[in-house]
Design an enzyme around this catalytic site. Structure first.
Site: not given
Ligand code: PSU
Ligand code: MN
Length: 302
Positions: A24, A159
């Site tokens: 990405e 995360k």
């Protein structure tokens, strides 16, 4: 479709049935500072080649969905940084219509990868259900994309800026398989494990490739999420990171930062507050994910 461009190296690999790994560009423009972002993106591409696969860094260039950005384009995306639009699924039609460039998130990179015929994608962390989502409703479009686009994403777990519990639940509701690679516990990006169990454990890349093949043969639309723990030597202290994340969240709240700005803001705060230690870990876990993605891509290409 003239809105899709596949890089030459990527096209040749796809025609020959060789393993290809998508990457990405939001992580480059909005996820890491310059110049480490460009260095990492190029090192990641080299690593994919060393592993015997072909890298396809994805993004939108002047309105063209691109699988396989050139070295110059990657450098440009890194230098321009946050001034380039962060493009998720809902933004893609406007980037195309306006012939604008955009850095693609996990969701939009999955879309490009799928259009190009790439099945495996490696990144650092995915977007998920944010803390406080019960009032803000902030749930990344990455979650829904995983439910409807058949691309396998390798990450280091969500995360800890996110609500891991709710993220797992949202994935379960949407039928997205979440695989712990050689672990029973959901990895939490900077740390090897959280207190949450993964629904499925796999100990080899071949096993994962076989399950993804089965998903295709069942005619499933959705993808698969593989959570790969950060290597021990780069893992960080969970309690210390939690303190830093809480401070970053508080600052975001004070500054009324929300929507697509919140994730890049939190990532930058964390990097600044840890004096680059977290950036180093972030880079290393991406390398680790890329290696596993290459092994899975090779398994699929067999
Ligand atoms: N989490 C990270 N690093 C990142 C991102 C998430 O640890 O770079 C990026 C990815 O591109 C992901 C996007 O798809 O943020 C999610 O943004 P949002 O929460 O606005 O959907
Ligand atoms: Mn969001």
């Amino acid at each position: 479709m003239n809105n899709l461009k596949i890089g030459k190296e990527v096209q040749q690999a796809l025609e020959k049935g060789l393993p290809v790994v998508a990457l990405e560009s939001t992580i480059i423009s909005h996820g890491m500072p310059y110049p480490q972002n460009v260095e990492t993106a190029l090192a990641v591409e080299d690593l994919v080649r060393q592993m015997g696969a072909v890298p396809a860094t994805c993004g939108v260039v002047d309105g063209v969905l691109t699988a396989g950005l050139t070295r110059e384009e990657i450098e440009e995306f890194g230098k321009v940084g946050k001034a380039i639009n962060k493009v998720s699924r809902r933004d893609l039609p406007f980037s195309v219509a306006r012939k604008e460039s955009g850095a693609t998130t996990v969701a939009s990179t999955m879309i490009i990868a799928h259009k190009a015929g790439i099945k495996v994608f490696a990144t650092g962390g995915i977007g998920g259900v944010h803390r406080g989502a019960e009032t803000t409703f902030d749930i990344s479009a990455d979650i829904d994309e995983l439910a409807k686009t058949p691309v396998l994403v390798v990450c280091a777990g969500p995360k800890a800026i996110l609500d891991l519990d709710k993220t797992l639940e949202a994935l379960e509701t949407r039928g997205v398989p979440v695989v712990g690679y050689q672990t029973d516990w959901l990895p939490a990006f900077y740390t090897r494990e959280s207190s949450l169990k993964v629904p499925i454990r796999c100990d080899s890349a071949e096993e994962i490739a076989k399950a993804f093949d089965a998903s295709y043969s069942l005619g499933f639309d959705g993808g698969m999420l593989v959570a790969n723990p950060i290597p021990e030597e780069y893992s960080l202290d969970g309690d210390k990171m939690e303190q830093i994340i809480l401070q970053a969240l508080e600052k975001a709240e004070k500054l009324s930062i929300k929507g697509k700005e919140i994730t890049p803001f939190l990532l930058e705060e964390i990097t600044n507050q840890t004096g680059g230690e977290s950036l180093d870990s972030n880079i290393q876990l991406v390398f680790n994910n890329v290696k596993l993605a290459c092994q899975i891509a090779k398994g699929l290409a067999k």
